[in-house]
Write an enzyme that holds these catalytic residues in place. Structure first.
Site, PDB file in Angstrom:
ATOM      1  N   GLU A 146     -86.594 -22.682 -29.303  1.00  0.00           N
ATOM      2  CA  GLU A 146     -87.269 -21.627 -28.521  1.00  0.00           C
ATOM      3  C   GLU A 146     -88.219 -22.293 -27.533  1.00  0.00           C
ATOM      4  O   GLU A 146     -88.980 -23.180 -27.897  1.00  0.00           O
ATOM      5  CB  GLU A 146     -88.000 -20.662 -29.468  1.00  0.00           C
ATOM      6  CG  GLU A 146     -88.933 -19.680 -28.804  1.00  0.00           C
ATOM      7  CD  GLU A 146     -88.279 -18.792 -27.739  1.00  0.00           C
ATOM      8  OE1 GLU A 146     -87.315 -18.089 -28.047  1.00  0.00           O
ATOM      9  OE2 GLU A 146     -88.769 -18.816 -26.581  1.00  0.00           O
ATOM     10  N   GLU A 148     -90.487 -20.552 -25.555  1.00  0.00           N
ATOM     11  CA  GLU A 148     -91.793 -19.886 -25.428  1.00  0.00           C
ATOM     12  C   GLU A 148     -92.264 -19.400 -26.800  1.00  0.00           C
ATOM     13  O   GLU A 148     -92.361 -20.170 -27.720  1.00  0.00           O
ATOM     14  CB  GLU A 148     -91.687 -18.722 -24.442  1.00  0.00           C
ATOM     15  CG  GLU A 148     -91.570 -19.208 -23.006  1.00  0.00           C
ATOM     16  CD  GLU A 148     -91.283 -18.072 -22.039  1.00  0.00           C
ATOM     17  OE1 GLU A 148     -91.693 -16.938 -22.303  1.00  0.00           O
ATOM     18  OE2 GLU A 148     -90.622 -18.340 -21.018  1.00  0.00           O
ATOM     19  N   CYS A 154     -88.659  -8.420 -26.781  1.00  0.00           N
ATOM     20  CA  CYS A 154     -89.019  -7.280 -27.635  1.00  0.00           C
ATOM     21  C   CYS A 154     -90.479  -7.342 -28.098  1.00  0.00           C
ATOM     22  O   CYS A 154     -91.249  -6.420 -27.873  1.00  0.00           O
ATOM     23  CB  CYS A 154     -88.075  -7.236 -28.835  1.00  0.00           C
ATOM     24  SG  CYS A 154     -88.576  -6.052 -30.074  1.00  0.00           S
ATOM     25  N   ARG A 377     -81.184  -4.941 -16.621  1.00  0.00           N
ATOM     26  CA  ARG A 377     -81.487  -6.341 -16.933  1.00  0.00           C
ATOM     27  C   ARG A 377     -80.235  -7.190 -16.796  1.00  0.00           C
ATOM     28  O   ARG A 377     -79.121  -6.674 -16.865  1.00  0.00           O
ATOM     29  CB  ARG A 377     -82.088  -6.453 -18.345  1.00  0.00           C
ATOM     30  CG  ARG A 377     -83.379  -5.671 -18.482  1.00  0.00           C
ATOM     31  CD  ARG A 377     -84.012  -5.849 -19.851  1.00  0.00           C
ATOM     32  NE  ARG A 377     -84.412  -7.209 -20.122  1.00  0.00           N
ATOM     33  CZ  ARG A 377     -85.576  -7.742 -19.752  1.00  0.00           C
ATOM     34  NH1 ARG A 377     -86.468  -7.010 -19.106  1.00  0.00           N
ATOM     35  NH2 ARG A 377     -85.863  -8.998 -20.039  1.00  0.00           N
ATOM     36  N   ALA A 424     -82.850  -4.291 -28.941  1.00  0.00           N
ATOM     37  CA  ALA A 424     -83.291  -5.253 -29.947  1.00  0.00           C
ATOM     38  C   ALA A 424     -82.554  -5.069 -31.266  1.00  0.00           C
ATOM     39  O   ALA A 424     -82.125  -6.047 -31.894  1.00  0.00           O
ATOM     40  CB  ALA A 424     -84.794  -5.096 -30.167  1.00  0.00           C
ATOM     41  N   HIS A 548     -88.785  20.028 -47.660  1.00  0.00           N
ATOM     42  CA  HIS A 548     -89.565  21.029 -46.923  1.00  0.00           C
ATOM     43  C   HIS A 548     -91.044  20.827 -47.221  1.00  0.00           C
ATOM     44  O   HIS A 548     -91.394  20.571 -48.366  1.00  0.00           O
ATOM     45  CB  HIS A 548     -89.145  22.442 -47.361  1.00  0.00           C
ATOM     46  CG  HIS A 548     -89.997  23.514 -46.751  1.00  0.00           C
ATOM     47  ND1 HIS A 548     -89.835  23.916 -45.450  1.00  0.00           N
ATOM     48  CD2 HIS A 548     -91.034  24.232 -47.269  1.00  0.00           C
ATOM     49  CE1 HIS A 548     -90.733  24.859 -45.185  1.00  0.00           C
ATOM     50  NE2 HIS A 548     -91.469  25.067 -46.272  1.00  0.00           N
TER      51      HIS A 548
HETATM   52  P1  NAI Z   1     -81.354   1.086 -17.537  1.00  0.00           P
HETATM   53  O1  NAI Z   1     -79.988   0.581 -17.391  1.00  0.00           O
HETATM   54  O2  NAI Z   1     -81.754   1.855 -18.734  1.00  0.00           O
HETATM   55  O3  NAI Z   1     -81.728   1.983 -16.265  1.00  0.00           O
HETATM   56  C1  NAI Z   1     -81.661   1.520 -14.945  1.00  0.00           C
HETATM   57  C2  NAI Z   1     -81.627   2.735 -14.036  1.00  0.00           C
HETATM   58  O4  NAI Z   1     -81.747   2.282 -12.710  1.00  0.00           O
HETATM   59  C3  NAI Z   1     -80.334   3.522 -14.162  1.00  0.00           C
HETATM   60  O5  NAI Z   1     -80.633   4.865 -14.371  1.00  0.00           O
HETATM   61  C4  NAI Z   1     -79.670   3.255 -12.822  1.00  0.00           C
HETATM   62  O6  NAI Z   1     -78.872   4.337 -12.410  1.00  0.00           O
HETATM   63  C5  NAI Z   1     -80.879   3.046 -11.910  1.00  0.00           C
HETATM   64  N1  NAI Z   1     -80.585   2.308 -10.684  1.00  0.00           N
HETATM   65  C6  NAI Z   1     -79.749   1.250 -10.544  1.00  0.00           C
HETATM   66  N2  NAI Z   1     -79.728   0.862  -9.247  1.00  0.00           N
HETATM   67  C7  NAI Z   1     -80.589   1.666  -8.573  1.00  0.00           C
HETATM   68  C8  NAI Z   1     -81.013   1.777  -7.194  1.00  0.00           C
HETATM   69  N3  NAI Z   1     -80.532   0.968  -6.262  1.00  0.00           N
HETATM   70  N4  NAI Z   1     -81.914   2.725  -6.854  1.00  0.00           N
HETATM   71  C9  NAI Z   1     -82.399   3.567  -7.788  1.00  0.00           C
HETATM   72  N5  NAI Z   1     -82.019   3.530  -9.082  1.00  0.00           N
HETATM   73  C10 NAI Z   1     -81.144   2.581  -9.474  1.00  0.00           C
HETATM   74  O7  NAI Z   1     -82.296  -0.195 -17.334  1.00  0.00           O
HETATM   75  P2  NAI Z   1     -83.844  -0.384 -17.621  1.00  0.00           P
HETATM   76  O8  NAI Z   1     -84.536   0.914 -17.705  1.00  0.00           O
HETATM   77  O9  NAI Z   1     -84.285  -1.370 -16.617  1.00  0.00           O
HETATM   78  O10 NAI Z   1     -83.831  -1.017 -19.060  1.00  0.00           O
HETATM   79  C11 NAI Z   1     -83.210  -2.301 -19.259  1.00  0.00           C
HETATM   80  C12 NAI Z   1     -82.660  -2.444 -20.633  1.00  0.00           C
HETATM   81  O11 NAI Z   1     -83.685  -2.485 -21.603  1.00  0.00           O
HETATM   82  C13 NAI Z   1     -81.740  -1.292 -20.984  1.00  0.00           C
HETATM   83  O12 NAI Z   1     -80.555  -1.814 -21.528  1.00  0.00           O
HETATM   84  C14 NAI Z   1     -82.503  -0.514 -21.999  1.00  0.00           C
HETATM   85  O13 NAI Z   1     -81.663   0.109 -22.951  1.00  0.00           O
HETATM   86  C15 NAI Z   1     -83.414  -1.561 -22.632  1.00  0.00           C
HETATM   87  N6  NAI Z   1     -84.648  -0.924 -23.072  1.00  0.00           N
HETATM   88  C16 NAI Z   1     -84.658  -0.169 -24.186  1.00  0.00           C
HETATM   89  C17 NAI Z   1     -85.786   0.492 -24.571  1.00  0.00           C
HETATM   90  C18 NAI Z   1     -85.760   1.360 -25.770  1.00  0.00           C
HETATM   91  O14 NAI Z   1     -84.817   1.286 -26.531  1.00  0.00           O
HETATM   92  N7  NAI Z   1     -86.733   2.215 -25.975  1.00  0.00           N
HETATM   93  C19 NAI Z   1     -87.034   0.373 -23.827  1.00  0.00           C
HETATM   94  C20 NAI Z   1     -86.897  -0.397 -22.659  1.00  0.00           C
HETATM   95  C21 NAI Z   1     -85.757  -1.024 -22.316  1.00  0.00           C
END
Ligand code: NAI
Length: 569
Positions: A146, A148, A154, A377, A424, A548
């Site tokens: 690793e 870092e 995460c 990402r 994650a 409940h």
């Molecule tokens: P994402 O894939 O969830 O969303 C990216 C969004 O950007 C999409 O709705 C897409 O249509 C939009 N987009 C793409 N190009 C664009 C453009 N040129 N102009 C405007 N909109 C555009 O990616 P996000 O939110 O960056 O998350 C990255 C990863 O991290 C995902 O795989 C996500 O599942 C994961 N993650 C999960 C979390 C959780 O489980 N709570 C929290 C944060 C991230």
């Protein structure tokens, strides 16, 4: 009790078999169902699994040796069993002297013992560190590289820090709304977040969790190597000025925030989620490019701290991966907080603090003090020397099968770097699956039953197909729905927004998807995941007693609704 393992008779006419491969070494623990060895007959090659557990006390023949069926090929027993006389007897049957067998056995073990480690993991995020712990627990000599901090995105720059910030929002709201619950004499108009203190709490939580991971690795006997790993050959990794050799290598190098291929003026300071998570002061306004999970969690957080938020999303709705009905409700909730949402909008360029985008073929722009890029990402594969290794990639992600094996037999890739599902919890399960396969178990990932969770309030959680996807795939479907406002516990908690919706295939009532937008959704989704994994039906959940008063009764009711009628609504 110690016992012989014999050359199996795999067919009526089989009189002898060739031992092609030992999957276990002398001294190694073996469990029922583990791959033990592979035998070649005149017709086929067959992998043989252990029928009982124990320890491999002695391998009596080497790879490539051919012997008659039913002759002993190994001795298996408990760690403390003395099997010397069994070994002597077996050698007599095999016509070997102990000495010649010893030479064969040494030759046999050379391949694996030549390498310093049996398993090496590159990257210590939730995929990599879990894989390393699991490998060590399964008796493999393991190291983890690793560069870092342990815990990856995460723990350090993703799930945990975001959820810490969002928890502070919940605390703020509770204080602001406390008079509803009869808590009085608090001047709610004055309450606000001290972002510096919020950050301090975040750092402390991260420190504790990262320390915990390091402790777990150490206590499981995993060797920790600091630095950046790079392939030299399929069994060798260079780290700084040293090299490490390993039988198996697991790549778990994660991902980083993607950027758009658009023009951005030099004076623009774009933020990714990493910088946004470290903000010490709330800006006056923020433009968030991308209405996916990261974009919406930040929009929710920022709007609750009083920031003017604009979300610009390329597709025709925010959270495109979520069931449409839930997206619509979440969108209304965000608008209620003052978030301005532009969907169907393509960002064209960014000049200083101005974001220019095209919507309905019209050029529009908005100004914001800060600009956050959240458009997905991209896997971290640079610097690993994958091209020269011949490791197959597609659209920047390492290609694997559902056992996480790459096109090179001893190399696996888990977590965001394989681009399958960047979550994650998926990475961790992929780590366990990869290690089990390395140890001879045949397990595989099931990507159809992955839960996802979005931490706004109400929370969003789902598993399986959305209603639209289910209709496209199955034509006719059944749905069941139940609103939170008809649930006693939700009323008591003062959070009656949202619903739970279940989607069921009509012939056998197989559960196709479960979607929650409600209090405790991210914790409650596991019930649906387990039910789907066990191939449970909608009736089975409907006929399962739920406690409940709990919000989980809403799940129960939604399933009643799918197969018959809801009781309380
Ligand atoms: P994402 O894939 O969830 O969303 C990216 C969004 O950007 C999409 O709705 C897409 O249509 C939009 N987009 C793409 N190009 C664009 C453009 N040129 N102009 C405007 N909109 C555009 O990616 P996000 O939110 O960056 O998350 C990255 C990863 O991290 C995902 O795989 C996500 O599942 C994961 N993650 C999960 C979390 C959780 O489980 N709570 C929290 C944060 C991230």
């Amino acid at each position: 009790m110690a016992r012989y393992i014999i050359m199996p008779k795999l067919g009526f006419n089989m009189s002898e078999g060739k031992l092609v491969k030992w999957y276990k070494k002398e001294g190694e623990k073996i469990e029922k169902g583990d791959l033990f060895f592979s035998v070649e007959t005149d017709k086929t090659n067959m992998d043989i699994e252990a029928t009982e557990g124990g320890f491999v006390k002695k391998l009596l023949i080497g790879e490539g040796e051919k012997i008659e069926v039913t002759l002993p090929i190994a001795v298996v027993g408990e760690k403390e069993d003395n099997v010397d006389s069994m070994i002597q007897d077996a050698f007599k049957q095999l016509g070997k002297t102990a000495q010649s067998a010893e030479v064969a056995s040494k030759e046999q073990n050379t391949n694996s013992t030549d390498n310093e480690y049996e398993v090496t993991v590159i990257g210590g995020g939730p995929g990599g560190y879990v894989a390393a712990i699991k490998a060590a627990q399964m008796g493999k000599k393991t190291c983890i590289i690793e560069k870092e901090n342990f815990g990856g995105v995460c723990l350090n720059r993703g799930c945990i820090p975001t959820k810490t910030l969002l928890r502070s929002i919940e605390a703020l709201k509770e204080v602001k709304e406390c008079s509803t619950f009869g808590v009085v004499n608090i001047d709610a108009s004055n309450v606000q977040l001290d972002l510096y203190k919020v950050q301090e709490r975040k750092r402390k939580i991260i420190r504790q969790l990262v320390g915990g991971v390091k402790g777990l690795l150490k206590s499981n006997g995993v060797t920790i190597i600091k630095g950046e790993g790079r392939f030299v050959d399929k069994n060798t990794i260079a780290v700084e000025d040293r090299t490490i050799t390993s039988d198996y290598i697991i790549i778990a190098t994660g991902s980083e925030a993607k950027n758009l291929p658009i023009s951005v003026s030099p004076e623009t300071k774009l933020m990714t989620s990493t910088e946004a998570l470290d903000m010490q002061e709330a800006p006056e306004s923020i433009a968030i490019i991308g209405g996916g999970v990261i974009g919406i969690e930040f929009a929710y957080f920022m709007a609750n701290t009083g920031v003017r938020v604009t979300v610009i999303e390329f597709l025709d709705r925010i959270l495109p991966m979520v069931d449409e009905e839930i997206t619509a409700q979440a969108g209304e909730m965000l608008k209620g907080l003052g978030v301005e949402i532009y969907t169907g909008s393509q960002v064209m360029e960014i000049n200083g603090k101005t974001v220019v985008f095209k919507k309905d073929n019209r050029r529009q722009s908005i100004e914001a003090e800060k600009i956050l890029m959240a458009v997905g990402r991209t896997p971290n594969i640079e610097g690993l020397n994958l091209e020269n290794m011949g490791i197959k990639t597609e659209k920047g992600a390492i290609v694997t099968d559902n056992t996480l094996r790459t096109n090179i037999d001893n190399i696996f890739a888990i977590g965001d770097v394989n681009g399958k599902a960047m979550l994650a919890h998926v990475a961790s399960m992929e780590g366990i699956t990869a290690v089990e396969n390395i140890c001879g178990k045949r397990t595989a990932m099931d990507y159809d039953k992955i839960p996802s969770a979005i931490y706004i309030q109400p929370e969003i959680a789902s598993v399986g197909l959305t209603e639209k996807q289910a209709k496209e795939k199955y034509g006719e479907i059944k749905t069941g729905k139940f609103p939170l406002m008809a649930n006693g516990k939700a009323k008591v908690a003062g959070e009656e927004r949202g619903l739970i919706k279940v989607i069921v295939e009509p012939r056998f009532n197989e559960i196709l998807g479960v979607h929650m937008y409600c209090l405790h959704a991210t914790d409650m989704i596991s019930e649906a995941v387990v039910a789907m994994k066990l191939e449970g039906t909608a009736e089975e959940i409907a006929m399962t007693v739920h406690p409940h008063p709990t919000v989980s009764e809403v799940v129960h009711e939604a399933f009643h609704g799918a197969v018959d009628k809801t009781i309380h609504f």
